[in-house]
Scaffold this motif. Structure first.
Motif, PDB file in Angstrom:
ATOM      1  N   ALA A 179       0.852  -1.191   0.000  1.00 26.14           N
ATOM      2  CA  ALA A 179       0.000   0.000   0.000  1.00 26.14           C
ATOM      3  C   ALA A 179       0.882   1.233   0.000  1.00 26.14           C
ATOM      4  CB  ALA A 179      -0.915  -0.001   1.220  1.00 26.14           C
ATOM      5  N   ALA A 180       0.733   2.087  -1.012  1.00 31.99           N
ATOM      6  CA  ALA A 180       1.568   3.279  -1.109  1.00 31.99           C
ATOM      7  C   ALA A 180       1.274   4.264   0.020  1.00 31.99           C
ATOM      8  CB  ALA A 180       1.368   3.952  -2.461  1.00 31.99           C
ATOM      9  N   SER A 181       0.141   4.150   0.660  1.00 30.20           N
ATOM     10  CA  SER A 181      -0.177   5.028   1.791  1.00 30.20           C
ATOM     11  C   SER A 181       0.831   4.868   2.922  1.00 30.20           C
ATOM     12  CB  SER A 181      -1.584   4.738   2.308  1.00 30.20           C
ATOM     13  OG  SER A 181      -1.706   3.390   2.729  1.00 30.20           O
ATOM     14  N   ALA A 182       1.546   3.744   2.929  1.00 28.77           N
ATOM     15  CA  ALA A 182       2.542   3.496   3.976  1.00 28.77           C
ATOM     16  C   ALA A 182       3.710   4.473   3.902  1.00 28.77           C
ATOM     17  CB  ALA A 182       3.059   2.059   3.859  1.00 28.77           C
ATOM     18  N   ARG A 183       3.831   5.206   2.802  1.00 29.39           N
ATOM     19  CA  ARG A 183       4.930   6.176   2.682  1.00 29.39           C
ATOM     20  C   ARG A 183       4.681   7.407   3.565  1.00 29.39           C
ATOM     21  NH1 ARG A 183       5.307  10.057  -1.509  1.00 29.39           N
ATOM     22  NH2 ARG A 183       7.232   9.039  -2.179  1.00 29.39           N
ATOM     23  N   GLY A 184       3.522   7.490   4.168  1.00 26.81           N
ATOM     24  CA  GLY A 184       3.217   8.589   5.064  1.00 26.81           C
ATOM     25  C   GLY A 184       2.556   9.751   4.347  1.00 26.81           C
ATOM     26  N   PRO A 185       2.397  10.870   5.038  1.00 24.93           N
ATOM     27  CA  PRO A 185       1.717  12.019   4.441  1.00 24.93           C
ATOM     28  C   PRO A 185       2.308  12.403   3.096  1.00 24.93           C
ATOM     29  CG  PRO A 185       2.073  12.399   6.777  1.00 24.93           C
ATOM     30  CD  PRO A 185       2.818  11.136   6.437  1.00 24.93           C
ATOM     31  N   MET A 262      -3.093  22.037   4.074  1.00 23.63           N
ATOM     32  CA  MET A 262      -2.078  21.275   3.356  1.00 23.63           C
ATOM     33  C   MET A 262      -0.899  21.043   4.290  1.00 23.63           C
ATOM     34  SD  MET A 262      -0.501  21.656  -0.447  1.00 23.63           S
ATOM     35  CE  MET A 262      -2.055  21.016  -1.081  1.00 23.63           C
ATOM     36  N   ILE A 263      -0.643  19.784   4.593  1.00 22.17           N
ATOM     37  CA  ILE A 263       0.387  19.426   5.556  1.00 22.17           C
ATOM     38  C   ILE A 263       1.772  19.663   4.949  1.00 22.17           C
ATOM     39  CG2 ILE A 263       1.297  17.550   6.981  1.00 22.17           C
ATOM     40  CD1 ILE A 263      -1.512  16.241   6.686  1.00 22.17           C
ATOM     41  N   PRO A 264       2.604  20.515   5.545  1.00 17.72           N
ATOM     42  CA  PRO A 264       3.933  20.787   4.978  1.00 17.72           C
ATOM     43  C   PRO A 264       4.761  19.526   4.739  1.00 17.72           C
ATOM     44  CG  PRO A 264       3.423  22.404   6.649  1.00 17.72           C
ATOM     45  CD  PRO A 264       2.332  21.379   6.719  1.00 17.72           C
ATOM     46  N   GLN A 265       4.686  18.560   5.658  1.00 19.50           N
ATOM     47  CA  GLN A 265       5.438  17.318   5.488  1.00 19.50           C
ATOM     48  C   GLN A 265       4.986  16.581   4.233  1.00 19.50           C
ATOM     49  OE1 GLN A 265       4.891  14.547   8.714  1.00 19.50           O
ATOM     50  NE2 GLN A 265       6.059  12.919   7.719  1.00 19.50           N
ATOM     51  N   GLY A 266       3.676  16.557   3.997  1.00 17.90           N
ATOM     52  CA  GLY A 266       3.154  15.891   2.812  1.00 17.90           C
ATOM     53  C   GLY A 266       3.506  16.629   1.536  1.00 17.90           C
ATOM     54  N   PHE A 267       3.514  17.962   1.599  1.00 18.74           N
ATOM     55  CA  PHE A 267       3.924  18.785   0.456  1.00 18.74           C
ATOM     56  C   PHE A 267       5.373  18.488   0.090  1.00 18.74           C
ATOM     57  CE2 PHE A 267       5.839  22.554  -1.382  1.00 18.74           C
ATOM     58  CZ  PHE A 267       4.901  23.010  -2.297  1.00 18.74           C
ATOM     59  N   ALA A 268       6.238  18.454   1.119  1.00 20.66           N
ATOM     60  CA  ALA A 268       7.658  18.213   0.887  1.00 20.66           C
ATOM     61  C   ALA A 268       7.914  16.809   0.352  1.00 20.66           C
ATOM     62  CB  ALA A 268       8.439  18.439   2.181  1.00 20.66           C
ATOM     63  N   ARG A 269       7.159  15.840   0.846  1.00 21.21           N
ATOM     64  CA  ARG A 269       7.333  14.454   0.391  1.00 21.21           C
ATOM     65  C   ARG A 269       6.961  14.315  -1.079  1.00 21.21           C
ATOM     66  NH1 ARG A 269      10.112   9.929   0.467  1.00 21.21           N
ATOM     67  NH2 ARG A 269       8.955   8.014   0.887  1.00 21.21           N
ATOM     68  N   LEU A 270       5.872  14.965  -1.481  1.00 20.96           N
ATOM     69  CA  LEU A 270       5.489  14.935  -2.895  1.00 20.96           C
ATOM     70  C   LEU A 270       6.533  15.649  -3.749  1.00 20.96           C
ATOM     71  CD1 LEU A 270       3.426  14.328  -5.146  1.00 20.96           C
ATOM     72  CD2 LEU A 270       2.409  16.560  -4.653  1.00 20.96           C
ATOM     73  N   MET A 283      13.097  22.237  -6.395  1.00 23.00           N
ATOM     74  CA  MET A 283      12.157  21.992  -5.306  1.00 23.00           C
ATOM     75  C   MET A 283      11.273  23.220  -5.124  1.00 23.00           C
ATOM     76  SD  MET A 283      12.409  18.943  -3.940  1.00 23.00           S
ATOM     77  CE  MET A 283      11.923  19.021  -2.217  1.00 23.00           C
ATOM     78  N   PRO A 284       9.959  23.053  -5.147  1.00 23.42           N
ATOM     79  CA  PRO A 284       9.065  24.206  -5.017  1.00 23.42           C
ATOM     80  C   PRO A 284       8.956  24.670  -3.566  1.00 23.42           C
ATOM     81  CG  PRO A 284       7.795  22.193  -5.130  1.00 23.42           C
ATOM     82  CD  PRO A 284       9.231  21.791  -5.333  1.00 23.42           C
ATOM     83  N   GLY A 285       8.598  25.922  -3.395  1.00 24.06           N
ATOM     84  CA  GLY A 285       8.364  26.457  -2.064  1.00 24.06           C
ATOM     85  C   GLY A 285       6.910  26.310  -1.669  1.00 24.06           C
ATOM     86  N   TYR A 286       6.683  25.976  -0.423  1.00 27.54           N
ATOM     87  CA  TYR A 286       5.320  25.808   0.087  1.00 27.54           C
ATOM     88  C   TYR A 286       4.512  27.088  -0.101  1.00 27.54           C
ATOM     89  CZ  TYR A 286       1.685  24.654   3.586  1.00 27.54           C
ATOM     90  OH  TYR A 286       0.496  24.410   4.229  1.00 27.54           O
ATOM     91  N   ASP A 287       5.094  28.224   0.252  1.00 31.64           N
ATOM     92  CA  ASP A 287       4.366  29.489   0.228  1.00 31.64           C
ATOM     93  C   ASP A 287       4.017  29.941  -1.192  1.00 31.64           C
ATOM     94  OD1 ASP A 287       4.412  29.609   2.963  1.00 31.64           O
ATOM     95  OD2 ASP A 287       6.191  30.892   3.062  1.00 31.64           O
TER      96      ASP A 287
END
Length: 299
Positions: A179-185, A262-270, A283-287
């Motif tokens: 399950a790819a969901s196991a990679r976390g946020p 939007m969870i920053p950790q999930g944004f960074a992981r993507l 790498m894109p910036g969250y803001d």
């Protein structure tokens, strides 16, 4: 005048968007929304730019890509709904548990319809010291084609989303190997609009965010059968038992957000996955990609 909302494409893991409409959550927040259908993934984004629609939903990867190509891109995300990867690897289980390290020894087909599932998986392989380029990977077939090949024994492992997973379990074609969901946020789906639209429709988009948050709370508090019943008209080709099974699996893994921020950790992981896969050059910036005034609105 209603807000013109266009779907990305029709998929079971997008069910919360249809439920928000079907169960009247937008109306309760005092916003009128007109849902428009889409012919293919990504079709809605150009319509945002030319003003043919006001908002769509889709992968934050589309906003990241737009900003990678043009630092002045007007596109932004708000109101995260899908917070984990909804894809799975399915196949026949051999002796012992399956590990991603076993994948290079298998005939494997990845998703071709959209790029994010493969980009996330290749990052997960890299994280385990594996070279994704060494896989025996079929990359140019649709999920229905890959599923039929799995049934015929022509493939060992297939990457897919629901309802293919529930179908495989029901007809004996395979079972969940990973399950790819196991990679976390992982920021997977949110609303997309232009900054100009966010300014013009700030009140309406805030109401849509509150409506979505209320629907997500309802989703986690109520039986999945009620959820399935509410969205069944949007999935005429999916039998009710498979639809309920699919939604139950997604609910159980916590696929959908509980807060809309939007969870920053999930944004960074993507972003890491897109960058390592060569989809974006920086790498894109969250803001720069997330509209702050609509991020984390509470009910």
């Amino acid at each position: 005048m209603p807000i013109r909302l266009m779907e990305n494409f029709r998929a079971v893991f997008y069910a919360p968007y249809y439920a928000t409409m079907a169960l009247g959550f937008y109306a309760r927040e005092g916003v009128e929304v007109e849902l428009r259908t889409s012919d293919a993934p990504g079709d809605a984004v150009p319509k945002l730019i030319d003003g043919a629609i006001d908002v769509t939903w889709g992968g934050p990867m589309r906003v990241m890509k737009a900003h990678d190509q043009d630092a002045r891109s007007p596109l932004v995300n708000f109101c995260e709904v899908v917070s984990r990867d909804p894809f799975f690897l399915i196949g026949k289980r051999s002796v012992g548990p399956f590990r991603l390290a076993d994948l290079p020894g298998k005939s494997f087909a990845s998703v071709s319809e959209v790029p994010t599932p493969w980009l996330c998986l290749q990052q997960d392989l890299r994280d385990r010291g594996l070279d994704p380029e060494k896989l025996r990977r079929v990359s140019d077939r649709t999920m229905p084609q890959n599923y039929r090949a799995l049934q015929a024994g022509e493939l060992d492992v297939v990457q897919a989303f629901e309802p293919f997973i529930s179908m495989a379990e029901k007809d004996g074609a395979g079972e969940i190997l990973h399950a790819a969901s196991a990679r976390g946020p992982t920021a997977y789906t949110a609303f997309i609009a232009t900054r100009a639209a966010c300014e013009k429709y700030r009140g309406e988009f805030a109401a849509m965010t509150r409506a979505t948050a209320r629907m997500l709370a309802w989703l986690y508090d109520n039986p999945v059968e009620e959820f399935a019943g509410s969205v069944a008209p949007f999935f005429h080709g999916v039998p009710q038992d498979l639809l309920a099974s699919s939604l139950r699996r997604y609910k159980d893994i916590g696929l959908w957000s509980r807060e809309t921020r939007m969870i920053p950790q999930g944004f960074a992981r993507l972003a890491q996955s897109l960058h390592s896969g060569g989809f974006i050059a920086r790498m894109p910036g969250y803001d720069e990609c997330v509209e702050p005034s609509l991020n984390g609105i509470r009910t």
